[in-house]
Design a protein around this motif. Structure first.
Motif, mmCIF file in Angstrom:
data_model
loop_
_atom_site.group_PDB
_atom_site.id
_atom_site.type_symbol
_atom_site.label_atom_id
_atom_site.label_comp_id
_atom_site.label_asym_id
_atom_site.label_seq_id
_atom_site.Cartn_x
_atom_site.Cartn_y
_atom_site.Cartn_z
ATOM 1 N N VAL A 107 -19.013 -12.074 40.604
ATOM 2 C CA VAL A 107 -17.906 -12.387 41.512
ATOM 3 C C VAL A 107 -18.426 -12.760 42.894
ATOM 4 C CG1 VAL A 107 -15.918 -11.394 42.721
ATOM 5 C CG2 VAL A 107 -16.218 -10.989 40.286
ATOM 6 N N ALA A 152 -8.217 -10.040 45.356
ATOM 7 C CA ALA A 152 -8.926 -9.814 44.095
ATOM 8 C C ALA A 152 -10.088 -8.845 44.277
ATOM 9 C CB ALA A 152 -9.428 -11.136 43.535
ATOM 10 N N THR A 163 -12.813 -15.526 39.029
ATOM 11 C CA THR A 163 -12.647 -14.203 39.635
ATOM 12 C C THR A 163 -11.412 -13.498 39.098
ATOM 13 O OG1 THR A 163 -13.786 -14.849 41.681
ATOM 14 C CG2 THR A 163 -12.288 -12.967 41.803
ATOM 15 N N TYR A 164 -10.319 -14.224 38.960
ATOM 16 C CA TYR A 164 -9.092 -13.601 38.454
ATOM 17 C C TYR A 164 -9.161 -13.334 36.960
ATOM 18 C CZ TYR A 164 -6.401 -13.374 42.714
ATOM 19 O OH TYR A 164 -5.938 -12.999 43.963
ATOM 20 N N LEU A 176 -10.932 -10.171 36.982
ATOM 21 C CA LEU A 176 -9.992 -9.148 37.455
ATOM 22 C C LEU A 176 -9.105 -8.636 36.327
ATOM 23 C CD1 LEU A 176 -8.580 -7.583 39.777
ATOM 24 C CD2 LEU A 176 -7.144 -9.612 40.112
ATOM 25 N N ALA A 188 -9.145 -4.917 34.844
ATOM 26 C CA ALA A 188 -7.906 -4.136 34.907
ATOM 27 C C ALA A 188 -7.603 -3.504 33.552
ATOM 28 C CB ALA A 188 -6.759 -5.038 35.353
ATOM 29 N N TRP A 243 -13.430 -1.277 39.391
ATOM 30 C CA TRP A 243 -14.854 -0.956 39.236
ATOM 31 C C TRP A 243 -15.106 0.532 39.439
ATOM 32 C CZ3 TRP A 243 -16.300 -5.693 42.687
ATOM 33 C CH2 TRP A 243 -16.441 -6.838 41.891
ATOM 34 N N LEU A 267 -8.791 -5.181 44.654
ATOM 35 C CA LEU A 267 -8.363 -4.628 43.370
ATOM 36 C C LEU A 267 -9.543 -4.425 42.427
ATOM 37 C CD1 LEU A 267 -5.076 -6.674 42.802
ATOM 38 C CD2 LEU A 267 -5.306 -4.328 43.645
ATOM 39 N N LEU A 268 -10.505 -5.346 42.475
ATOM 40 C CA LEU A 268 -11.691 -5.197 41.628
ATOM 41 C C LEU A 268 -12.473 -3.944 41.996
ATOM 42 C CD1 LEU A 268 -13.010 -8.855 41.259
ATOM 43 C CD2 LEU A 268 -12.483 -7.291 39.393
ATOM 44 N N SER A 297 -20.782 -7.658 36.817
ATOM 45 C CA SER A 297 -19.565 -8.395 37.178
ATOM 46 C C SER A 297 -19.407 -8.500 38.689
ATOM 47 C CB SER A 297 -18.336 -7.714 36.571
ATOM 48 O OG SER A 297 -18.199 -6.378 37.036
ATOM 49 N N HIS A 298 -19.842 -7.466 39.413
ATOM 50 C CA HIS A 298 -19.809 -7.520 40.880
ATOM 51 C C HIS A 298 -20.732 -8.617 41.387
ATOM 52 C CE1 HIS A 298 -19.684 -4.938 44.808
ATOM 53 N NE2 HIS A 298 -19.362 -6.205 45.017
#
Length: 258
Positions: free
Chosen positions: A200, A166, A217-218, A221, A225, A174, A169-170, A196-197
């Motif tokens: 998480v 996650a 977290t997902y 994500l 996305a 980002w 990919l984040l 958001s960082h």
């Protein structure tokens, strides 16, 4: 069993990112260079954060549990802020580099677009972040020992692998949102990436209550996305055309002479 856990968690954590690298970056030398440079920028941000945290621990009261926990939270927040600062510095550097490449190029268009740079640099940040997040855990998964034998969660390795995937990919999403915000002067989008960082990263303090960290977290994500897809110029229409192989421009772009 330890080998199965090691390879399984490795493929979960890095499988999607490696696939993206092989299919979208590996054949383009310029993209590979920018990805490695992005990973280096992330590494420098971690080095600075580690240095500050190490000095803070040395001058603090090591017998105070509350103070040490506060320093841990401080270290996480500082690391996130430094990562995003270096992401902005890398964006400014890439802008200058792209202008220089355009000057040297015989073509009228830039050899690599800012959106491609955002994607590549974000994946570089993600690769390095994921490696440092999970490499020690993967080393421990080889053994000796059995996870959970003293009553701890048996999902430690699996949860760590999914969290690492996650995070990787984040970082990619980002990067796209951050660069788009900088290009269009939408500083609220940049602030949303930083916020958001931070969220998480702080969610990991919920561990070993893995549901409390993985599920939010997902959710973040999925939101990032969708946002990154829109920022990159995507829409439901061209997504449908792409998935059904009816987008002639997309197909021609991926089969152009090299």
């Amino acid at each position: 069993m330890t080998a199965a856990v090691f390879f399984g968690c490795t493929f979960i954590a890095f499988g999607p990112a490696i696939a993206l690298f092989l299919f979208t970056i590996a054949r383009e030398p310029l993209r590979v260079i920018f990805l490695i440079a992005g990973a280096f920028f992330w590494l420098v941000s971690l080095l600075l954060a580690s240095l500050v945290w190490f000095i803070s621990v040395q001058i603090s009261n090591k017998d105070s549990a509350a103070q040490q926990k506060g320093l841990l939270i401080f270290g996480v927040v500082l690391s996130v802020l430094l990562q995003e600062t270096f992401r902005f510095a890398y964006y400014k550097l890439l802008k200058k580099a792209n202008e220089g490449l355009l000057t040297l190029s015989q073509e009228e268009t830039m050899p690599i677009s800012i959106r491609q740079l955002a994607y590549v640099s974000g994946l570089g940040f993600g690769f390095m972040s994921g490696a440092f997040s999970v490499v020690n855990i993967l080393a421990d998964s080889v053994g000796p020992g059995t996870i959970g034998i003293h009553g701890d969660s048996q999902h430690y390795f699996l949860s760590s692998a999914f969290m690492t995937m996650a995070i990787i990919l984040l970082h990619m999403f980002w990067g796209v949102i951050f660069f788009d915000g900088c290009e269009k002067r939408r500083w609220w989008a940049v602030a949303a990436v930083v916020g958001s960082h931070l969220v998480v990263s702080c969610l990991t303090f919920q561990n070993p209550e893995y549901v409390g960290s993985l599920v939010p977290t997902y959710v973040i994500l999925l939101v990032m996305a969708a946002w990154a897809f829109h920022a990159a110029g995507g829409s439901l229409r061209n997504l449908k055309l792409c998935l059904t192989c009816k987008d002639s421009d997309f197909l021609l772009a991926n089969h152009r002479p090299r």
